[in-house]
Design an enzyme around this catalytic site. Structure first.
Site, PDB file in Angstrom:
ATOM      1  N   HIS A 270      -0.057  -4.127  -5.003  1.00 38.75           N
ATOM      2  CA  HIS A 270       0.451  -3.536  -3.767  1.00 38.75           C
ATOM      3  C   HIS A 270       0.049  -2.073  -3.645  1.00 38.75           C
ATOM      4  O   HIS A 270      -0.084  -1.551  -2.534  1.00 38.75           O
ATOM      5  CB  HIS A 270       1.970  -3.681  -3.708  1.00 38.75           C
ATOM      6  CG  HIS A 270       2.441  -4.325  -2.448  1.00 38.75           C
ATOM      7  ND1 HIS A 270       1.948  -5.528  -1.985  1.00 38.75           N
ATOM      8  CD2 HIS A 270       3.338  -3.915  -1.510  1.00 38.75           C
ATOM      9  CE1 HIS A 270       2.542  -5.840  -0.844  1.00 38.75           C
ATOM     10  NE2 HIS A 270       3.383  -4.879  -0.526  1.00 38.75           N
TER      11      HIS A 270
ATOM     12  N   ARG B 247      -3.108  -1.992  -1.878  1.00 43.13           N
ATOM     13  CA  ARG B 247      -2.892  -2.276  -0.443  1.00 43.13           C
ATOM     14  C   ARG B 247      -2.438  -1.012   0.281  1.00 43.13           C
ATOM     15  O   ARG B 247      -2.918  -0.683   1.357  1.00 43.13           O
ATOM     16  CB  ARG B 247      -1.863  -3.397  -0.313  1.00 43.13           C
ATOM     17  CG  ARG B 247      -1.606  -3.899   1.100  1.00 43.13           C
ATOM     18  CD  ARG B 247      -0.877  -5.233   1.024  1.00 43.13           C
ATOM     19  NE  ARG B 247      -0.152  -5.571   2.236  1.00 43.13           N
ATOM     20  CZ  ARG B 247      -0.677  -6.187   3.283  1.00 43.13           C
ATOM     21  NH1 ARG B 247      -1.973  -6.491   3.284  1.00 43.13           N
ATOM     22  NH2 ARG B 247       0.068  -6.494   4.338  1.00 43.13           N
TER      23      ARG B 247
ATOM     24  N   LYS C 136       1.372 -14.257   5.600  1.00 41.94           N
ATOM     25  CA  LYS C 136       2.727 -14.799   5.649  1.00 41.94           C
ATOM     26  C   LYS C 136       2.859 -15.741   6.841  1.00 41.94           C
ATOM     27  O   LYS C 136       2.369 -15.448   7.930  1.00 41.94           O
ATOM     28  CB  LYS C 136       3.753 -13.669   5.743  1.00 41.94           C
ATOM     29  CG  LYS C 136       3.824 -12.822   4.475  1.00 41.94           C
ATOM     30  CD  LYS C 136       4.903 -11.764   4.573  1.00 41.94           C
ATOM     31  CE  LYS C 136       5.022 -10.975   3.279  1.00 41.94           C
ATOM     32  NZ  LYS C 136       6.071  -9.937   3.343  1.00 41.94           N
TER      33      LYS C 136
ATOM     34  N   TYR D   8       3.661   1.580   5.063  1.00 40.74           N
ATOM     35  CA  TYR D   8       2.593   1.401   4.086  1.00 40.74           C
ATOM     36  C   TYR D   8       1.689   2.624   3.991  1.00 40.74           C
ATOM     37  O   TYR D   8       0.908   2.756   3.065  1.00 40.74           O
ATOM     38  CB  TYR D   8       1.731   0.192   4.478  1.00 40.74           C
ATOM     39  CG  TYR D   8       2.238  -1.110   3.914  1.00 40.74           C
ATOM     40  CD1 TYR D   8       1.540  -1.787   2.930  1.00 40.74           C
ATOM     41  CD2 TYR D   8       3.422  -1.670   4.381  1.00 40.74           C
ATOM     42  CE1 TYR D   8       2.008  -2.980   2.417  1.00 40.74           C
ATOM     43  CE2 TYR D   8       3.895  -2.859   3.881  1.00 40.74           C
ATOM     44  CZ  TYR D   8       3.185  -3.517   2.899  1.00 40.74           C
ATOM     45  OH  TYR D   8       3.660  -4.696   2.394  1.00 40.74           O
TER      46      TYR D   8
ATOM     47  N   HIS E 228       0.240  -7.204   9.702  1.00 37.06           N
ATOM     48  CA  HIS E 228       1.640  -6.923  10.011  1.00 37.06           C
ATOM     49  C   HIS E 228       1.944  -7.292  11.457  1.00 37.06           C
ATOM     50  O   HIS E 228       1.182  -6.954  12.365  1.00 37.06           O
ATOM     51  CB  HIS E 228       1.948  -5.431   9.815  1.00 37.06           C
ATOM     52  CG  HIS E 228       1.981  -5.016   8.382  1.00 37.06           C
ATOM     53  ND1 HIS E 228       1.760  -3.720   7.981  1.00 37.06           N
ATOM     54  CD2 HIS E 228       2.203  -5.724   7.256  1.00 37.06           C
ATOM     55  CE1 HIS E 228       1.854  -3.646   6.661  1.00 37.06           C
ATOM     56  NE2 HIS E 228       2.123  -4.856   6.212  1.00 37.06           N
TER      57      HIS E 228
ATOM     58  N   ARG F  20      -2.898  -8.819   0.318  1.00 35.80           N
ATOM     59  CA  ARG F  20      -1.752  -9.073  -0.554  1.00 35.80           C
ATOM     60  C   ARG F  20      -2.259  -9.852  -1.762  1.00 35.80           C
ATOM     61  O   ARG F  20      -3.233 -10.612  -1.653  1.00 35.80           O
ATOM     62  CB  ARG F  20      -0.678  -9.880   0.166  1.00 35.80           C
ATOM     63  CG  ARG F  20      -0.090  -9.220   1.400  1.00 35.80           C
ATOM     64  CD  ARG F  20       0.938 -10.148   2.055  1.00 35.80           C
ATOM     65  NE  ARG F  20       1.563  -9.543   3.229  1.00 35.80           N
ATOM     66  CZ  ARG F  20       1.166  -9.740   4.481  1.00 35.80           C
ATOM     67  NH1 ARG F  20       0.126 -10.529   4.725  1.00 35.80           N
ATOM     68  NH2 ARG F  20       1.788  -9.169   5.494  1.00 35.80           N
TER      69      ARG F  20
END
Length: 311
Positions: A251, A254, A184, A286, A277, A160
């Site tokens: 992105h 990614r 995250k 994705y 994830h 990211r």
């Protein structure tokens, strides 16, 4: 202070502190949550909904009908995706208030989320990705060496943009060919770095005057940490130079990383681990299955496929 009311946003302030200190949410996430909640509070106050005689919002009295009025108000000038995000913020906030025993039930839980269309993510072809990687000139200019390293690392490891700009010297191990990433919720993961990206990083770092372990890996022209916005500008600059007419963002690389791995035979759960994830369904969004890959899977798996018929 009366904990049943918001005066100067005390419960919003406490919720943001909870996100930051206990949930390890990023500063960007905290800002977005605060903005959404303050907009909700301003709507209720401007509409004189659940406001006491002193002008303070009685948060414990907010119900699902108040939230639906707010969503109707938002529909005038917001996209469905934006409304869905704001509703998600409210659900998290009221869930926190239940935790703090301010309210008994979550009034946002029973409010339906607007249906949001989810377009397929943009990906680059292998040729486009290679052209993009090669677009910074092979000169000894620090910015171009840095930009090549950034492009190669994003495509090589699927980071990211926030993870990329947050990297420090000690997060990169050039000998082992890995990078330590904090995703995250500050979840740590180890991601492989490809040989081309390692070469670009070595050349870039040779041009720097060293650095301490906690120093930023990627610097701006003033010697400070590079921002996500700057990385976005860098990618747009080189996508234009490389002749890619579609919109390309961090992105995009990614998505491209994940799609090209799948096309080459990588297992989707391995890709999930590298992307960081928690849910496999997120990884599936994705990954863009190309027609060629679909035909390959079909031919291998279906008992009545063309190639099986030949055999």
């Amino acid at each position: 202070m009366d904990s049943s009311t918001i005066s100067g946003h005390p419960w919003i302030h406490r919720f943001i502190q909870y996100l930051s200190l206990e949930k390890n949410a990023s500063a960007h996430t905290c800002r977005c949550y605060r903005k959404d909640l303050e907009e909700f509070e301003n709507f209720l106050k401007d509409s004189n909904i659940k406001v006491d005689p002193f002008g303070q919002l009685e948060i414990e009295k907010v119900d699902r009908f108040d939230i639906r009025r707010y969503l109707s108000f938002l529909h005038r000038k917001n996209r469905r995706s934006s409304i869905a995000r704001k509703l998600s913020t409210l659900r998290s906030f009221f869930r926190y208030l239940i935790r703090e025993k301010v309210i008994p039930v979550n009034p946002a839980k029973v409010v339906s989320t607007p249906k949001v269309e989810k377009p397929l993510p943009t990906t680059l072809t292998v040729d486009e990705a290679f052209r993009l990687m090669d677009s910074p000139k092979r000169e000894e200019k620090k910015e171009e060496l840095r930009d090549r390293a950034i492009l190669e690392l994003l495509y090589s490891s699927g980071l990211r943009v926030g993870e990329l700009v947050g990297l420090n010297f000690n997060d990169l191990d050039l000998t082992l060919g890995i990078v330590k990433v904090f995703g995250k919720g500050r979840k740590e993961r180890i991601v492989p770095v490809g040989s081309k990206a390692l070469d670009a990083l070595k050349i870039y770092l040779e041009g720097r005057k060293g650095g301490k372990p906690d120093d930023p890996l990627f610097l701006n022209s003033r010697g400070g940490r590079l921002t996500a916005r700057s990385v976005d500008r860098i990618i747009k600059k080189y996508s234009k130079i490389s002749g890619i007419v579609r919109k390309v963002s961090p992105h995009t690389l990614r998505h491209t990383f994940a799609t090209h791995l799948l096309d080459a035979g990588a297992d989707i759960r391995e890709i999930q681990e590298m992307l960081g994830h928690s849910s496999l369904s997120t990884t599936q969004r994705y990954i863009h299955l190309t027609p060629g890959k679909l035909m390959e899977v079909y031919d291998k798996a279906h008992p009545r496929s063309f190639h099986r018929e030949e055999r």
